[in-house]
Write a protein that holds these residues in place. Structure first.
Motif, PDB file in Angstrom:
ATOM      1  N   LEU C  69       0.837  -1.199   0.000  1.00  0.00           N
ATOM      2  CA  LEU C  69       0.000   0.000   0.000  1.00  0.00           C
ATOM      3  C   LEU C  69       0.868   1.243   0.000  1.00  0.00           C
ATOM      4  CD1 LEU C  69      -2.828  -0.602   2.616  1.00  0.00           C
ATOM      5  CD2 LEU C  69      -2.991  -0.618   0.146  1.00  0.00           C
ATOM      6  N   PRO C  70       0.449   2.286  -0.732  1.00  0.00           N
ATOM      7  CA  PRO C  70       1.167   3.548  -0.622  1.00  0.00           C
ATOM      8  C   PRO C  70       1.108   4.032   0.825  1.00  0.00           C
ATOM      9  CG  PRO C  70      -0.356   3.614  -2.449  1.00  0.00           C
ATOM     10  CD  PRO C  70      -0.642   2.351  -1.697  1.00  0.00           C
ATOM     11  N   GLU C  71       2.210   4.575   1.314  1.00  0.00           N
ATOM     12  CA  GLU C  71       2.266   5.020   2.706  1.00  0.00           C
ATOM     13  C   GLU C  71       1.198   6.075   2.979  1.00  0.00           C
ATOM     14  OE1 GLU C  71       4.803   4.647   0.753  1.00  0.00           O
ATOM     15  OE2 GLU C  71       6.086   3.165   1.729  1.00  0.00           O
ATOM     16  N   LEU C  72       0.970   6.920   1.960  1.00  0.00           N
ATOM     17  CA  LEU C  72      -0.030   7.976   2.111  1.00  0.00           C
ATOM     18  C   LEU C  72      -1.405   7.371   2.436  1.00  0.00           C
ATOM     19  CD1 LEU C  72      -0.103  11.021   1.804  1.00  0.00           C
ATOM     20  CD2 LEU C  72      -0.674  10.727  -0.590  1.00  0.00           C
ATOM     21  N   LEU C  73      -1.729   6.289   1.736  1.00  0.00           N
ATOM     22  CA  LEU C  73      -3.013   5.610   1.940  1.00  0.00           C
ATOM     23  C   LEU C  73      -3.047   4.934   3.306  1.00  0.00           C
ATOM     24  CD1 LEU C  73      -5.546   5.217   0.298  1.00  0.00           C
ATOM     25  CD2 LEU C  73      -4.596   3.139  -0.644  1.00  0.00           C
ATOM     26  N   THR C  74      -1.950   4.280   3.672  1.00  0.00           N
ATOM     27  CA  THR C  74      -1.881   3.634   4.984  1.00  0.00           C
ATOM     28  C   THR C  74      -2.134   4.651   6.089  1.00  0.00           C
ATOM     29  OG1 THR C  74      -0.195   2.183   4.071  1.00  0.00           O
ATOM     30  CG2 THR C  74      -0.482   2.137   6.451  1.00  0.00           C
ATOM     31  N   ILE C  75      -1.519   5.814   5.959  1.00  0.00           N
ATOM     32  CA  ILE C  75      -1.682   6.840   6.986  1.00  0.00           C
ATOM     33  C   ILE C  75      -3.135   7.284   7.083  1.00  0.00           C
ATOM     34  CG2 ILE C  75      -1.130   9.236   7.541  1.00  0.00           C
ATOM     35  CD1 ILE C  75       1.693   8.609   6.382  1.00  0.00           C
ATOM     36  N   LEU C  76      -3.760   7.528   5.928  1.00  0.00           N
ATOM     37  CA  LEU C  76      -5.155   7.966   5.950  1.00  0.00           C
ATOM     38  C   LEU C  76      -6.060   6.878   6.519  1.00  0.00           C
ATOM     39  CD1 LEU C  76      -5.391   9.823   2.528  1.00  0.00           C
ATOM     40  CD2 LEU C  76      -5.481  10.822   4.803  1.00  0.00           C
ATOM     41  N   ILE C  77      -5.791   5.620   6.121  1.00  0.00           N
ATOM     42  CA  ILE C  77      -6.626   4.523   6.594  1.00  0.00           C
ATOM     43  C   ILE C  77      -6.497   4.349   8.102  1.00  0.00           C
ATOM     44  CG2 ILE C  77      -6.887   2.006   6.553  1.00  0.00           C
ATOM     45  CD1 ILE C  77      -6.461   2.102   3.553  1.00  0.00           C
ATOM     46  N   ILE C  78      -5.267   4.422   8.603  1.00  0.00           N
ATOM     47  CA  ILE C  78      -5.070   4.257  10.043  1.00  0.00           C
ATOM     48  C   ILE C  78      -5.677   5.441  10.803  1.00  0.00           C
ATOM     49  CG2 ILE C  78      -3.334   4.143  11.890  1.00  0.00           C
ATOM     50  CD1 ILE C  78      -3.164   1.648  10.433  1.00  0.00           C
ATOM     51  N   TYR C  79      -5.459   6.632  10.268  1.00  0.00           N
ATOM     52  CA  TYR C  79      -5.905   7.838  10.967  1.00  0.00           C
ATOM     53  C   TYR C  79      -7.424   7.862  11.106  1.00  0.00           C
ATOM     54  CZ  TYR C  79      -6.599  12.817  11.929  1.00  0.00           C
ATOM     55  OH  TYR C  79      -6.973  14.017  12.481  1.00  0.00           O
ATOM     56  N   ILE C  80      -8.111   7.518  10.023  1.00  0.00           N
ATOM     57  CA  ILE C  80      -9.573   7.555  10.070  1.00  0.00           C
ATOM     58  C   ILE C  80     -10.141   6.206  10.499  1.00  0.00           C
ATOM     59  CG2 ILE C  80     -11.653   7.932   8.739  1.00  0.00           C
ATOM     60  CD1 ILE C  80      -9.831   9.705   6.902  1.00  0.00           C
ATOM     61  N   GLY C  81      -9.614   5.135   9.870  1.00  0.00           N
ATOM     62  CA  GLY C  81     -10.195   3.814  10.074  1.00  0.00           C
ATOM     63  C   GLY C  81      -9.974   3.255  11.465  1.00  0.00           C
ATOM     64  N   LEU C  82      -8.759   3.404  11.991  1.00  0.00           N
ATOM     65  CA  LEU C  82      -8.460   2.801  13.294  1.00  0.00           C
ATOM     66  C   LEU C  82      -9.324   3.428  14.381  1.00  0.00           C
ATOM     67  CD1 LEU C  82      -6.649   0.614  14.385  1.00  0.00           C
ATOM     68  CD2 LEU C  82      -4.948   2.324  14.948  1.00  0.00           C
ATOM     69  N   ASP C  83      -9.534   4.742  14.264  1.00  0.00           N
ATOM     70  CA  ASP C  83     -10.383   5.421  15.235  1.00  0.00           C
ATOM     71  C   ASP C  83     -11.824   4.934  15.162  1.00  0.00           C
ATOM     72  OD1 ASP C  83      -8.501   6.929  16.471  1.00  0.00           O
ATOM     73  OD2 ASP C  83      -9.631   8.795  16.277  1.00  0.00           O
ATOM     74  N   LEU C  84     -12.311   4.785  13.932  1.00  0.00           N
ATOM     75  CA  LEU C  84     -13.679   4.292  13.766  1.00  0.00           C
ATOM     76  C   LEU C  84     -13.795   2.901  14.376  1.00  0.00           C
ATOM     77  CD1 LEU C  84     -14.553   5.394  10.108  1.00  0.00           C
ATOM     78  CD2 LEU C  84     -15.349   6.397  12.244  1.00  0.00           C
ATOM     79  N   LEU C  85     -12.770   2.070  14.128  1.00  0.00           N
ATOM     80  CA  LEU C  85     -12.774   0.695  14.618  1.00  0.00           C
ATOM     81  C   LEU C  85     -12.749   0.671  16.146  1.00  0.00           C
ATOM     82  CD1 LEU C  85     -12.510  -2.170  13.177  1.00  0.00           C
ATOM     83  CD2 LEU C  85     -10.164  -2.105  13.986  1.00  0.00           C
ATOM     84  N   VAL C 108       1.669   4.762  14.624  1.00  0.00           N
ATOM     85  CA  VAL C 108       1.211   3.404  14.308  1.00  0.00           C
ATOM     86  C   VAL C 108       1.331   3.149  12.805  1.00  0.00           C
ATOM     87  CG1 VAL C 108      -0.810   1.893  14.264  1.00  0.00           C
ATOM     88  CG2 VAL C 108      -0.323   3.257  16.290  1.00  0.00           C
ATOM     89  N   ALA C 109       0.858   4.117  11.990  1.00  0.00           N
ATOM     90  CA  ALA C 109       0.884   3.926  10.538  1.00  0.00           C
ATOM     91  C   ALA C 109       2.315   3.742  10.037  1.00  0.00           C
ATOM     92  CB  ALA C 109       0.220   5.109   9.846  1.00  0.00           C
ATOM     93  N   LEU C 110       3.189   4.669  10.427  1.00  0.00           N
ATOM     94  CA  LEU C 110       4.580   4.567   9.961  1.00  0.00           C
ATOM     95  C   LEU C 110       5.260   3.329  10.535  1.00  0.00           C
ATOM     96  CD1 LEU C 110       5.809   8.262  10.182  1.00  0.00           C
ATOM     97  CD2 LEU C 110       5.219   6.966   8.148  1.00  0.00           C
ATOM     98  N   GLY C 111       4.912   2.997  11.790  1.00  0.00           N
ATOM     99  CA  GLY C 111       5.523   1.834  12.425  1.00  0.00           C
ATOM    100  C   GLY C 111       5.143   0.546  11.723  1.00  0.00           C
ATOM    101  N   ILE C 112       3.892   0.452  11.304  1.00  0.00           N
ATOM    102  CA  ILE C 112       3.430  -0.760  10.619  1.00  0.00           C
ATOM    103  C   ILE C 112       4.170  -0.931   9.290  1.00  0.00           C
ATOM    104  CG2 ILE C 112       1.464  -1.642   9.323  1.00  0.00           C
ATOM    105  CD1 ILE C 112      -0.304  -0.804  11.628  1.00  0.00           C
ATOM    106  N   VAL C 113       4.295   0.180   8.559  1.00  0.00           N
ATOM    107  CA  VAL C 113       5.005   0.113   7.274  1.00  0.00           C
ATOM    108  C   VAL C 113       6.466  -0.266   7.518  1.00  0.00           C
ATOM    109  CG1 VAL C 113       5.724   1.430   5.267  1.00  0.00           C
ATOM    110  CG2 VAL C 113       3.477   1.815   6.245  1.00  0.00           C
ATOM    111  N   ASN C 114       7.059   0.417   8.490  1.00  0.00           N
ATOM    112  CA  ASN C 114       8.454   0.149   8.819  1.00  0.00           C
ATOM    113  C   ASN C 114       8.659  -1.304   9.245  1.00  0.00           C
ATOM    114  OD1 ASN C 114      10.746   0.274  11.130  1.00  0.00           O
ATOM    115  ND2 ASN C 114      11.166   1.714   9.473  1.00  0.00           N
TER     116      ASN C 114
END
Lengths: 278, 256, 235
Positions: C69-85, C108-114
């Motif tokens: 996944l593009p990092e940009l997308l991962t960040i957006l997904i984690i930022y919005i999605g993780l909170d919703l979850l 979390v987003a950057l850590g997961i990618v890393n």
């Protein structure tokens, strides 16, 4: 002979009742978690299904995907054209050429792609009169061109380093051998060194293409309607999280397909290096 | 299990860090953009200033609430509200039917029309969709202006920007032929050195469907108490002259 | 030019302090993400080496998704999605709402990618240690823990360090993407400054130089670390 017998007897027994080790339990738990998440996401897509919305934005996103593919392909090819001379300049005997090429490579590898894109896009906007005098404004006026320009220079720097590393990896004896056979420098470079370097460079080069595809998402931030740009537009109209899922699936499919193809390609190109007995 | 444990640990740590959000009514977190002068922007000390910010402070005072401000990019300003990053948006957000599907709004606290601008001497006078065909028009993304362009101006190339500043920057540099935005925001920009290049084109652009009933304060639909309290406070500051004072500070005419 | 330099001043008139706070946040974010990413990456590497196919599959799916996944997308997904979850889960037991701070979302987003990338590096490094070494240590009567600590770990560090060093440099650059969730990192501060001063070329150049400086400083430190890890290898 007896050991073989034992193995044959024991094998089916081991298969019928595998031990419940901690690792297995964790593995199954995590897989179950994936299934759960997948279920939630799928349910979200089904519950929020809106034919009008999908009909309007899905085609646009596919169009965006095409822009992303175009942008990356062009940047990779143009970048490769720059990377060849650049990799040579990096090891040039003239210190000025060496220094300049080092500076170029270091700059593009050491700074974020997003910052580079901003620098090119809004920087060019600021220097419009100068660029107009040079007849270049027509090029930099378009956001797509600015993204292409940035990505090309960026990937050229990475590719140059990959190529330089691969060339320096070719054994010195190859140069010496070719020299002893009376081959000229250019012929040696093209016929002996580059083919061997390509094989070493294959894997990092594949990784670089994947990095560029992923990185190209930043084009959306300088107003290019690539896949990410269309996704954000669709999201801003609907605030529906599923558009990000569609985008994720498209990017993943693209990257995975490329990775698989690349593995095949690598296996084919290096088949003469494999030993048959394994 | 380790992955799970880690996940739980991260969640727990976060929860402890951020604590309960809406435990008491008194604490209200307000989301705003900070890139939309004269309504909300940062000064050189990175303090939030502008009409929206002053209105927000006045309302908070009336509600006797302890308000904190959170800056958020416009693109994600509603999602972040829904994801509970703050409790209310006071950022010149127009009350439209499309947005009301997702969030609740207070009554309007100001209403100004949208207008086009172009470079001086561009020769553009007619702003009908037909005559602008082939032109490049910029707007901030996720705004009423971008939705309006997308729906009405077919055949026009639309460019969307993260902030209004960026859209203006590209109009000044000639990347776009026109920009559609709030007339006051554009007026403020045209007063600056960089905005001197440009002028209004055509009359006010109106469409109740797209531009809504003016700017309101947005909050999550379930926060009905907050909505009632804010509406009450808004009515109070309009009645007791606080609103007029703030209005005068920024504009020589009423924008209510 | 002098006018431009003046814009870099500290305090009310200038923007130097804003850039500095942004740079400081970038460093903090990268430093906070690293241990999280390394730990998760290490766990993933161990899982991928395990004998249990379920565990291997679980880790592989994770790595494939977040590597692709593009990092940009991962960040957006984690930022919005993780909170919703999280809120969805929390709502099952209480009416309160929780929020993940932007810093933690980004971490979390950057850590997961890393982690996805570092698991590859660590996996490779583990493979580079001959199995005979562990067997030899064990047969000499060393406990599992001591074998790990004195035989495997030092070699693991030596093999993994160059790869992890590259990932650190990657991480530093990826923090720039966090600016899209309005966390005031170096790049977002620069955007704000450009919005106010209308000097994009000058300020983006300065920002690029700051990132370059970070990369340079990291290279120096990493070079030292590699020399230290290889100190037994000199001939």
């Amino acid at each position: 002979m007896s050991t073989v017998d034992v193995a044959v007897v024991e094998k089916p027994k081991a298969e019928t009742s595998r031990a419940w080790t901690a690792g297995r339990v964790i593995g199954i738990c995590v897989l179950a978690l994936y299934v759960l998440i997948a279920y939630f996401l799928l349910r979200m897509i089904v519950v929020n299904y809106d034919p009008e919305f999908v009909g309007k934005y899905l085609p646009r996103m596919v169009g965006g995907l095409w822009i992303t593919v175009q942008l990356c392909t062009t940047a990779i090819i143009l970048g490769a054209l720059i990377a060849f001379p650049m990799s040579l300049a990096r090891t040039h005997h003239n210190p000025v050429i060496r220094g300049l090429s080092f500076g170029y490579v270091y700059f593009f590898r050491g700074t974020p792609l997003l910052a580079q894109a901003f620098l090119v896009y809004y920087g060019a906007g600021q220097f419009r009169p100068v660029l107009q005098d040079m007849g270049l404004w027509g090029f930099f006026r378009d956001a797509y061109n600015c993204a292409l320009f940035t990505f090309t220079l960026n990937t050229a720097a990475y590719q140059a380093e990959i190529l330089r590393g691969a060339i320096s990896n070719v054994h010195k004896g190859q140069w010496e051998g070719a020299h002893a056979l009376g081959l000229g420098k250019v012929v040696t470079y093209i016929k002996i060194i580059l083919p061997q370097a390509f094989i070493t460079a294959l894997r990092p080069f594949g990784n670089e293409i994947i990095f560029l595809i992923k990185g190209s998402a930043v084009a959306s931030i300088i107003t290019v309607f690539d896949l990410m740009g269309e996704t954000k537009l669709a999201y801003s109209r609907s605030y529906d999280f599923q558009v990000y899922l569609w985008a994720a699936i498209m990017y993943l499919a693209m990257v995975e397909a490329l990775r698989r193809c690349w593995d095949k390609l690598e296996a084919r190109l290096t088949r003469h290096l494999k030993r048959t007995e394994d | 299990m380790k992955l799970l444990k880690l996940f739980v640990a991260v969640v727990a740590a976060t929860v402890m860090l951020s604590g309960a959000a809406s435990a008491e009514m008194k604490k209200v977190r307000i989301g705003t953009e900070g890139a939309y002068p004269p309504f909300n922007s940062f000064d050189a000390d990175k303090n939030l200033i502008g009409f929206d910010v002053d209105i927000a402070k006045a309302i908070c005072e009336k509600m006797k609430a302890d308000c904190t401000f959170v800056a958020q990019d416009w693109d994600g300003i509603i999602p972040a509200l829904l994801a509970n990053k703050y409790d209310a948006i006071i950022a010149s957000m127009s009350i439209t039917a499309e947005r009301e599907k997702k969030v609740a709004f207070t009554n309007k606290y100001y209403n100004t029309p949208a207008r086009f601008v172009a470079q001086k001497g561009s020769g553009i006078t007619d702003i009908s969709p037909e005559s602008l065909k082939g032109k490049v028009v910029g707007a901030q993304s996720s705004t009423t202006h971008s939705s309006y362009l997308e729906d009405i101006y077919k055949g026009v190339e639309i460019k969307l920007y993260g902030t209004q500043d960026e859209a203006n920057l590209d109009l000044a540099s000639g990347r776009t032929d026109l920009v559609l935005a709030d007339s006051i925001v554009l007026l403020e920009w045209m007063k600056t050195k960089d905005g001197a290049c440009c002028e209004y084109v055509g009359k006010d652009v109106t469409s109740e469907k797209h531009f809504g009933k003016g700017a309101g304060i947005a909050m999550r639909k379930e926060d009905t108490e907050l909505k009632a309290a804010m509406n009450k406070a808004l009515a109070e500051i309009v009645a007791d002259g606080t609103y007029e004072k703030i209005n005068k500070k920024y504009f020589p005419f009423s924008i209510y | 030019m002098e006018e431009l330099i003046g814009l870099l001043a500290w305090g009310k008139e200038g923007w130097g302090d804003e850039l500095a706070t942004g740079a400081w946040l970038t460093i903090r974010l990268a430093v906070a993400t690293l241990p999280f990413g390394l730990f998760l990456g290490f766990m993933l590497a161990l899982a991928r080496r395990s004998d249990e196919p379920e565990l291997v599959a679980a880790a592989n799916v994770f790595v494939t998704v977040f590597r692709g996944l593009p990092e940009l997308l991962t960040i957006l997904i984690i930022y919005i999605g993780l909170d919703l979850l999280i809120n969805e889960v929390v709502q099952l037991v209480s009416t309160e709402r929780w929020e993940l701070s932007k810093f933690v979302s980004g971490m979390v987003a950057l850590g997961i990618v890393n982690a996805s990338f570092s698991s590859e590096v660590i996996l490779g490094a583990l493979k580079a240690i001959p199995a005979g070494q562990v067997e030899a240590a064990r047969s000499m009567g060393m406990s599992r823990f001591y074998t790990w600590l004195f035989v495997v770990l030092p070699q693991l560090i030596r093999h993994a360090l160059p790869g992890l060093g590259n990932l650190w440099l990657l991480l530093l650059k990826e923090t720039a993407l966090i600016s899209v969730i309005a966390l005031d990192d170096l790049l977002r501060q620069t955007n704000i400054v450009v919005g106010a001063t209308k000097e994009p070329f000058f300020f983006y150049s300065i920002t690029c130089l700051i990132y370059l400086f970070f990369a340079l400083a990291s290279s120096v430190v990493l070079g030292g670390a590699e020399r230290w890890a290889n100190r037994g290898q000199e001939r």
